[in-house]
Design a protein around this motif. Structure first.
Motif, PDB file in Angstrom:
ATOM      1  N   GLU A   1      16.571 -10.868  -6.737  1.00 25.53           N
ATOM      2  CA  GLU A   1      17.011 -12.231  -6.467  1.00 25.53           C
ATOM      3  C   GLU A   1      16.864 -12.587  -4.989  1.00 25.53           C
ATOM      4  OE1 GLU A   1      20.972 -15.044  -7.122  1.00 25.53           O
ATOM      5  OE2 GLU A   1      20.992 -12.916  -7.669  1.00 25.53           O
ATOM      6  N   ASP A   2      16.174 -13.706  -4.740  1.00 23.59           N
ATOM      7  CA  ASP A   2      16.017 -14.288  -3.399  1.00 23.59           C
ATOM      8  C   ASP A   2      15.140 -13.458  -2.456  1.00 23.59           C
ATOM      9  OD1 ASP A   2      17.673 -16.416  -4.078  1.00 23.59           O
ATOM     10  OD2 ASP A   2      19.477 -15.352  -3.441  1.00 23.59           O
ATOM     11  N   ALA A   3      14.564 -12.361  -2.911  1.00 27.02           N
ATOM     12  CA  ALA A   3      13.771 -11.519  -2.014  1.00 27.02           C
ATOM     13  C   ALA A   3      12.325 -11.990  -1.986  1.00 27.02           C
ATOM     14  CB  ALA A   3      13.838 -10.060  -2.457  1.00 27.02           C
ATOM     15  N   VAL A   4      11.823 -12.288  -0.796  1.00 27.00           N
ATOM     16  CA  VAL A   4      10.400 -12.582  -0.619  1.00 27.00           C
ATOM     17  C   VAL A   4       9.717 -11.227  -0.470  1.00 27.00           C
ATOM     18  CG1 VAL A   4       8.701 -13.867   0.726  1.00 27.00           C
ATOM     19  CG2 VAL A   4      11.037 -14.718   0.531  1.00 27.00           C
ATOM     20  N   ASP A   5       9.437 -10.594  -1.607  1.00 25.33           N
ATOM     21  CA  ASP A   5       9.145  -9.165  -1.600  1.00 25.33           C
ATOM     22  C   ASP A   5       7.677  -8.805  -1.739  1.00 25.33           C
ATOM     23  OD1 ASP A   5       9.108 -10.097  -4.194  1.00 25.33           O
ATOM     24  OD2 ASP A   5      10.286  -8.463  -5.041  1.00 25.33           O
ATOM     25  N   LEU A   6       6.798  -9.795  -1.853  1.00 26.38           N
ATOM     26  CA  LEU A   6       5.376  -9.495  -1.974  1.00 26.38           C
ATOM     27  C   LEU A   6       4.576 -10.253  -0.914  1.00 26.38           C
ATOM     28  CD1 LEU A   6       4.886  -9.468  -5.857  1.00 26.38           C
ATOM     29  CD2 LEU A   6       5.125  -7.524  -4.317  1.00 26.38           C
ATOM     30  N   GLN A   7       3.484  -9.630  -0.497  1.00 29.81           N
ATOM     31  CA  GLN A   7       2.680 -10.174   0.594  1.00 29.81           C
ATOM     32  C   GLN A   7       1.219  -9.805   0.364  1.00 29.81           C
ATOM     33  OE1 GLN A   7       3.231  -8.110   4.316  1.00 29.81           O
ATOM     34  NE2 GLN A   7       2.865  -9.939   5.552  1.00 29.81           N
ATOM     35  N   LEU A   8       0.343 -10.770   0.562  1.00 30.55           N
ATOM     36  CA  LEU A   8      -1.098 -10.521   0.558  1.00 30.55           C
ATOM     37  C   LEU A   8      -1.623 -10.849   1.948  1.00 30.55           C
ATOM     38  CD1 LEU A   8      -2.241 -12.168  -2.821  1.00 30.55           C
ATOM     39  CD2 LEU A   8      -1.505  -9.812  -2.417  1.00 30.55           C
ATOM     40  N   VAL A   9      -2.362  -9.927   2.541  1.00 37.33           N
ATOM     41  CA  VAL A   9      -2.928 -10.129   3.867  1.00 37.33           C
ATOM     42  C   VAL A   9      -4.449 -10.065   3.749  1.00 37.33           C
ATOM     43  CG1 VAL A   9      -3.076  -9.257   6.214  1.00 37.33           C
ATOM     44  CG2 VAL A   9      -0.912  -9.100   4.965  1.00 37.33           C
ATOM     45  N   CYS A  10      -5.104 -11.132   4.180  1.00 37.31           N
ATOM     46  CA  CYS A  10      -6.566 -11.164   4.140  1.00 37.31           C
ATOM     47  C   CYS A  10      -7.124 -10.512   5.399  1.00 37.31           C
ATOM     48  CB  CYS A  10      -7.057 -12.603   4.037  1.00 37.31           C
ATOM     49  SG  CYS A  10      -8.877 -12.739   3.962  1.00 37.31           S
ATOM     50  N   PHE A  11      -8.044  -9.572   5.228  1.00 36.77           N
ATOM     51  CA  PHE A  11      -8.714  -8.973   6.383  1.00 36.77           C
ATOM     52  C   PHE A  11     -10.224  -9.190   6.253  1.00 36.77           C
ATOM     53  CE2 PHE A  11      -7.445  -5.666   3.330  1.00 36.77           C
ATOM     54  CZ  PHE A  11      -8.670  -5.149   2.921  1.00 36.77           C
ATOM     55  N   SER A  12     -10.815  -9.627   7.348  1.00 38.48           N
ATOM     56  CA  SER A  12     -12.246  -9.897   7.368  1.00 38.48           C
ATOM     57  C   SER A  12     -13.059  -8.707   7.843  1.00 38.48           C
ATOM     58  CB  SER A  12     -12.556 -11.081   8.299  1.00 38.48           C
ATOM     59  OG  SER A  12     -11.869 -12.234   7.894  1.00 38.48           O
ATOM     60  N   TYR A  13     -12.367  -7.750   8.464  1.00 36.11           N
ATOM     61  CA  TYR A  13     -13.103  -6.624   9.026  1.00 36.11           C
ATOM     62  C   TYR A  13     -12.274  -5.355   8.953  1.00 36.11           C
ATOM     63  CZ  TYR A  13     -16.007  -3.825  12.157  1.00 36.11           C
ATOM     64  OH  TYR A  13     -16.824  -2.846  12.670  1.00 36.11           O
ATOM     65  N   LEU A  14     -12.759  -4.389   8.183  1.00 38.17           N
ATOM     66  CA  LEU A  14     -12.277  -3.016   8.238  1.00 38.17           C
ATOM     67  C   LEU A  14     -13.498  -2.121   8.301  1.00 38.17           C
ATOM     68  CD1 LEU A  14      -9.441  -2.813   5.546  1.00 38.17           C
ATOM     69  CD2 LEU A  14      -9.168  -2.844   8.006  1.00 38.17           C
ATOM     70  N   TYR A  15     -13.381  -1.061   9.085  1.00 40.75           N
ATOM     71  CA  TYR A  15     -14.519  -0.155   9.209  1.00 40.75           C
ATOM     72  C   TYR A  15     -14.046   1.285   9.099  1.00 40.75           C
ATOM     73  CZ  TYR A  15     -18.727   2.140  10.881  1.00 40.75           C
ATOM     74  OH  TYR A  15     -19.849   2.930  10.981  1.00 40.75           O
ATOM     75  N   SER A  16     -14.598   1.992   8.127  1.00 38.13           N
ATOM     76  CA  SER A  16     -14.335   3.420   7.989  1.00 38.13           C
ATOM     77  C   SER A  16     -15.634   4.169   8.233  1.00 38.13           C
ATOM     78  CB  SER A  16     -13.804   3.751   6.589  1.00 38.13           C
ATOM     79  OG  SER A  16     -12.571   3.121   6.372  1.00 38.13           O
ATOM     80  N   ALA A  17     -15.551   5.221   9.037  1.00 36.25           N
ATOM     81  CA  ALA A  17     -16.735   6.013   9.345  1.00 36.25           C
ATOM     82  C   ALA A  17     -17.211   6.769   8.108  1.00 36.25           C
ATOM     83  CB  ALA A  17     -16.435   6.998  10.470  1.00 36.25           C
ATOM     84  N   PRO A  18     -18.519   6.978   7.963  1.00 31.04           N
ATOM     85  CA  PRO A  18     -19.016   7.793   6.850  1.00 31.04           C
ATOM     86  C   PRO A  18     -18.436   9.196   6.928  1.00 31.04           C
ATOM     87  CG  PRO A  18     -20.806   6.652   7.978  1.00 31.04           C
ATOM     88  CD  PRO A  18     -19.591   6.483   8.824  1.00 31.04           C
ATOM     89  N   PRO A  19     -18.208   9.833   5.770  1.00 32.69           N
ATOM     90  CA  PRO A  19     -17.648  11.186   5.798  1.00 32.69           C
ATOM     91  C   PRO A  19     -18.598  12.174   6.450  1.00 32.69           C
ATOM     92  CG  PRO A  19     -18.385  10.608   3.586  1.00 32.69           C
ATOM     93  CD  PRO A  19     -18.470   9.362   4.417  1.00 32.69           C
TER      94      PRO A  19
END
Length: 542
Positions: free
Chosen positions: A327-345
């Motif tokens: 009740e009354d909890a703003v408990d969910l969030q979506l965050v848009c990201f335009s750039y994430l970079y993970s190095a190749p293994p």
């Protein structure tokens, strides 16, 4: 630093809390403050300029540009075995020096939870004016110290704009101010920036102190433990063995992972844990319990040609809403990201690959290498609670961090709801024009509770929002500190960082942490302690 320096206050940790604390305490002309930081000073000439550019987040797994010296790279346990690494800042300014800069306020519902834990001084009417005084925000017309900026939706990058269009198409209303009381919907993130420059708490609160006679900053100085005379804190021992005295108070602001570890090495914590490491018990308290974090489930895709420009900001738009499960909890969030970079293994041998498979390659970009974009689905009021505890007496050994992610049924229900909405938004026409197919997630999985639970279990990661491990509450409700941050049963010792936040806020935790530090810093400056703590100390003395 001279061994003869007469410090009144020693602050351990120059992160988002420690910098704010220092700025408050030095206002007392009778103070002489030493601020200790385990990592480098953000002003050191060889610290990369990436920490100044807010267009991207200079953390491992998020950008090609990051500096391992600025990251604790904390190993976090998974509930069913295995572990993964989570970035935690090790630099003056803390997370505010390298994170996305989001400055969301906690909710009214959060304050109601805190009051129920015995913190009547932390109700909404008490904390809202603190935010207003901190913020220099044109949307609210406030003239505080720290700048908050929201990007006009018409000036966002293509991916961010598509996210807004898709969210509205899926039924979320537009919100002009996500920091407005009870605000829900999609809107621009309030961010600590000026144009494209990240403004950290070090910039706002520490830079004006440099050169002051009653303030000293000592970087590259990790702390082993706190020193005591009977049950009064008298100073600290650095990891290299040096001892420094404080005539008034020692204040921990090393964060929700390292503050409890320092306390436990110092003899303050669960008696059984301390005894197992042959540490004399100074005070038996539930230090390290009630650890919480916001789990994040990332949905990622490859940007299409020309969807992303190198000058685009990675984080600009987000959505907040209530799952309806609390009740009354703003408990969910979506965050848009335009750039994430993970190095190749790295290329591994067969034996190395088998050993590495036990350590899940988790991150906001999943196990995908290269540039991806998408949506992070955050569960902002998790009921799952974990712990942090030392594995040895050695300060160089990181503690065991076990958040117990998604181990309650309501948390899993919330995770499904967030992922399903994010999936719909990413399938919207606007986002399909900018992104390729969602990687490793299909409609048949999304439509099945059991399949989706299994997918989420293999994908979720951390938002780096650890809180609660030195909980502010009454002692019978698991409290470690009172409402002024004073440690129960100990004189001259406080904690003032994310670890004292009684329950995790329904927002990125940096701004709530700054608010707590601002208030506790004033308590220290004005020599204010709670009546319950003073009464307990009187009982302990006789």
């Amino acid at each position: 630093m001279s061994p003869n320096d007469n410090y009144t206050h020693i602050i351990i940790g120059a992160g988002s809390a420690g910098c704010v604390l220092a700025a408050q305490i030095v206002e007392n002309p009778n103070s002489n403050v030493l601020l200790l930081e385990a990592g480098p000073d953000c002003k050191e000439p060889d610290v990369p300029h990436g920490i100044q550019d807010i267009r991207r987040v200079p953390m491992k797994g998020q950008s090609e540009i990051f500096d391992e010296r600025l990251d604790w790279n904390v190993q976090v346990e998974l509930p069913n075995g295995g572990s993964f690494d989570v970035p935690q800042a090790k630099v003056v300014g803390g997370g505010s020096s390298i994170n996305g800069g989001t400055a969301l306020r906690n909710s009214v519902h959060d304050c109601e939870e805190w009051v129920r834990l015995g913190n009547e001084e932390w109700d909404w009417s008490s904390v809202e004016p603190v935010y207003r005084a901190l913020e220099r925000d044109t949307v609210k017309g406030s003239q505080g110290k720290h700048p908050l900026t929201r990007t006009d939706v018409n000036d966002t990058g293509k991916i961010q704009k598509a996210f807004v269009e898709g969210a509205i198409e899926c039924g979320l209303p537009w919100s002009d101010d996500l920091n407005e009381t009870y605000a829900q919907g999609v809107g621009a993130s309030p961010v600590c920036r000026e144009i494209d420059r990240r403004v950290s708490v070090a910039n706002t609160f520490i830079d004006p102190l440099r050169g002051r006679r009653n303030f000293q900053l000592l970087a590259n100085a990790p702390v082993d433990r706190v020193l005591f005379s009977h049950k009064r804190a008298t100073g600290v021992v650095l990891a290299d063995g040096r001892q420094i005295s404080a005539s008034s108070e020692v204040i921990l602001s090393a964060g929700a992972i390292f503050s409890p570890a320092i306390l436990q090495r110092s003899g303050i914590g669960p008696a059984g844990l301390l005894s197992s490491h042959s540490i004399p018990v100074v005070q038996d308290l539930p230090v390290g319990a009630n650890l919480s974090d916001h789990p994040c489930v990332p949905l990622v895709a490859r940007p299409k040609k020309d969807a992303y420009d190198e000058d685009d900001f990675s984080l600009q738009m987000q959505a907040r809403w209530s799952s309806g499960t609390r009740e009354d909890a703003v408990d969910l969030q979506l965050v848009c990201f335009s750039y994430l970079y993970s190095a190749p293994p790295m290329q591994l041998s067969h034996e190395e690959t088998a050993a590495a498979s036990e350590k899940a390659p988790r991150g906001l970009g999943g196990s995908v290498s290269g540039h991806v974009a998408g949506i992070g689905c955050n569960i902002n009021k998790p009921l799952s609670l974990g712990s942090v505890y030392i594995r040895s007496r050695k300060p160089e050994d990181q503690p065991v961090v076990d958040p117990r992610y998604l181990t309650t049924s309501p948390d899993r229900v919330c995770a499904r709801q967030a992922v399903r909405l994010a999936y719909r938004i990413m399938q919207s026409e606007a986002m399909q024009q900018q992104l390729g197919p969602i990687i490793n997630l299909t409609r048949d999985v999304v439509d099945s509770d059991s399949l989706l639970d299994a997918w989420i279990h293999g994908q979720y990661t951390s938002t780096y929002h650890f809180t609660g491990s030195c909980r502010m509450a009454t002692r019978n409700l698991g409290g470690v500190v009172d409402q002024t941050g004073s440690v129960y049963g100990i004189q001259g010792l406080r904690v003032a960082d994310a670890s004292v936040i009684p329950t995790i806020p329904a927002a990125n935790t940096m701004w709530t942490t700054v608010m707590f530090a601002e208030r506790i810093g004033k308590f220290v400056r004005d020599c204010q302690r709670s009546s319950s703590t003073l009464e307990e100390e009187a009982v302990n003395r006789y």
